[in-house]
Design an enzyme around this catalytic site. Structure first.
Site, short mmCIF file in Angstrom:
data_model
loop_
_atom_site.label_atom_id
_atom_site.label_comp_id
_atom_site.label_asym_id
_atom_site.label_seq_id
_atom_site.Cartn_x
_atom_site.Cartn_y
_atom_site.Cartn_z
N SER A 52 0.87 -1.18 0.00
CA SER A 52 0.00 0.00 0.00
C SER A 52 0.90 1.22 0.00
O SER A 52 2.11 1.12 0.24
CB SER A 52 -0.88 0.01 1.25
OG SER A 52 -0.06 0.11 2.40
N ASP A 94 -1.75 -1.96 -3.77
CA ASP A 94 -3.10 -2.07 -3.21
C ASP A 94 -3.71 -0.66 -3.06
O ASP A 94 -3.02 0.26 -2.60
CB ASP A 94 -2.98 -2.76 -1.84
CG ASP A 94 -4.33 -3.18 -1.27
OD1 ASP A 94 -5.29 -3.31 -2.05
OD2 ASP A 94 -4.41 -3.38 -0.04
N HIS A 95 -4.99 -0.51 -3.40
CA HIS A 95 -5.74 0.73 -3.18
C HIS A 95 -4.99 2.04 -3.48
O HIS A 95 -4.86 2.89 -2.58
CB HIS A 95 -6.21 0.82 -1.72
CG HIS A 95 -7.38 -0.04 -1.43
ND1 HIS A 95 -8.65 0.24 -1.89
CD2 HIS A 95 -7.48 -1.19 -0.73
CE1 HIS A 95 -9.47 -0.70 -1.49
NE2 HIS A 95 -8.80 -1.59 -0.78
N ASP A 119 -7.99 2.69 -7.28
CA ASP A 119 -9.23 2.77 -6.52
C ASP A 119 -9.81 4.17 -6.62
O ASP A 119 -9.50 5.05 -5.82
CB ASP A 119 -8.98 2.39 -5.06
CG ASP A 119 -10.25 2.48 -4.22
OD1 ASP A 119 -11.31 2.86 -4.77
OD2 ASP A 119 -10.19 2.19 -3.01
N GLY A 194 -10.45 -4.50 8.01
CA GLY A 194 -10.13 -4.68 9.42
C GLY A 194 -10.85 -5.90 9.95
O GLY A 194 -11.72 -6.45 9.29
N GLY A 228 -11.36 -6.90 2.46
CA GLY A 228 -11.90 -6.93 3.82
C GLY A 228 -12.35 -8.31 4.22
O GLY A 228 -13.39 -8.49 4.84
N SER A 230 -10.74 -10.55 6.13
CA SER A 230 -10.08 -11.14 7.30
C SER A 230 -11.06 -11.73 8.31
O SER A 230 -10.72 -12.64 9.05
CB SER A 230 -9.17 -10.11 7.98
OG SER A 230 -7.95 -10.02 7.28
N ASN A 249 -8.05 -10.68 -0.50
CA ASN A 249 -7.02 -9.87 0.15
C ASN A 249 -6.92 -10.18 1.64
O ASN A 249 -7.93 -10.29 2.33
CB ASN A 249 -7.35 -8.38 -0.02
CG ASN A 249 -7.12 -7.90 -1.44
OD1 ASN A 249 -6.84 -8.69 -2.34
ND2 ASN A 249 -7.21 -6.61 -1.63
ZN LIG Z 1 -9.13 -3.30 0.24
#
Ligand SMILES: [Zn+2]
Length: 323
Positions: A52, A94-95, A119, A194, A228, A230, A249
């Protein structure tokens, strides 16, 4: 081995055709990179490592020069990846929001990455399409893979803070893919960035299938990305993959495991650096054989590797390397 964009496209095409998911793992530190590469290779699974803008800023130290950070992480990944012969990984940004366009351009033109995510999901649809197309045009010249995003993904990530949850509509996804020509796109299906408890997530895995079906019906089948993820269960991830997801991811998972592994070590080995109660400070010597950072950072590395190995089993990419 290290995959260029052309090889990476093959990886995702195979994943889409055979319905398995590639685990994309966010990295900054060498130990995490090592653990992940070892994990992918043990499982003969291809993978993707992700950086990132925040990771690059961190890696660059006080210079805060994103490009220095990107080159530094990219070099580590490439050198290490060469040592592994049963699998391959690409490196992905990423992003990257539109204000990072120059950063993307520099990374692509210098060959630091094999894949990027633009993004522009905070912009209006037409503007998102316009910016994403520009990135696709740039990346095509260098055979770099492009991921776009439609709709917000709830939670906090580098420079992305969205309070609302907006589900991606299948019609919008179709338009986006047709107009931009992206290789991959992230859809909002109710996941959160998160760690979140499963019950709080209003997941719409059916929406992934709806989007996928519509794209296939219009001859523009494209890999869908799940952000997202996780907090999702193994079963939810498997359903997502069956419904059309090719890239999942992972970031927070590894962060938590890293902290837990180090915490467990120091809970047990505290007396290596702290004088135990009842012992005179003059009689106490810290124990180098236990405080040497290699002794405890390896615990985090091993934990991340173990997690990756179980993740690729869940998403079905074990044994599926194109190498
Ligand atoms: Zn993401």
């Amino acid at each position: 081995m290290y995959f260029n964009g052309t090889e990476l496209k093959k990886v995702f095409l195979k994943a889409k055709k055979e319905r398995f998911g590639i685990i994309a793992s966010n990295v900054v530190f060498d130990g995490t990179i090592r653990g992940l590469l070892q994990g992918y290779d043990n499982k003969k699974s291809d993978g993707l490592l992700q950086i990132s803008s925040g990771a690059c800023k961190y890696a660059a130290g006080d210079s805060k020069d994103l490009l220095v950070g990107a080159e530094f992480i990219s070099s580590m990944v490439k050198v290490l990846a060469k040592q592994f012969k049963k699998s391959g990984v690409g490196l992905h940004i990423d992003h990257a929001t539109p204000n990072y366009f120059e950063f993307i351009k520099d990374c692509v033109e210098n060959g630091f990455v094999s894949s990027v995510m633009i993004d522009a999901s905070k912009e209006e649809f037409e503007e998102n399409v316009r910016i994403t197309k520009e990135v696709v045009k740039l990346c095509k010249k260098h055979s770099v893979t492009v991921e776009g995003e439609i709709g917000y993904i709830k939670g906090t990530e580098d420079e992305i803070v969205s309070e609302t949850e907006l589900y991606t509509s299948p019609e919008e996804a179709l338009e986006f893919v047709k107009q931009t020509g992206v290789d991959l796109f992230a859809a909002s299906v109710g996941t959160n960035h998160g760690v979140t408890k499963g019950e709080k997530v209003v997941l719409r895995l059916d929406l992934i299938k709806e989007i996928d079906d519509l794209l296939i019906a219009n001859n523009v089948e494209t890999g869908i990305v799940l952000h997202g993820a996780s907090g999702l269960t193994a079963e939810q991830q498997q359903t997502a993959v069956l419904n059309g997801v090719v890239k999942i991811n992972k970031d927070t998972d590894y962060q938590l495991l890293t902290a837990q592994a180090v915490q467990a070590y120091w809970e047990k080995e505290k007396d290596a650096v702290v004088c135990p109660e009842g012992v005179n400070n003059e009689d106490y010597t810290p124990d180098k054989s236990r405080f040497d950072p290699r002794k405890w950072t390896i615990k985090a590395e091993n934990a991340v590797q173990e997690q990756l190995e179980s993740l690729v089993n869940i998403t079905g990419s074990t044994g599926k390397s194109i190498v």
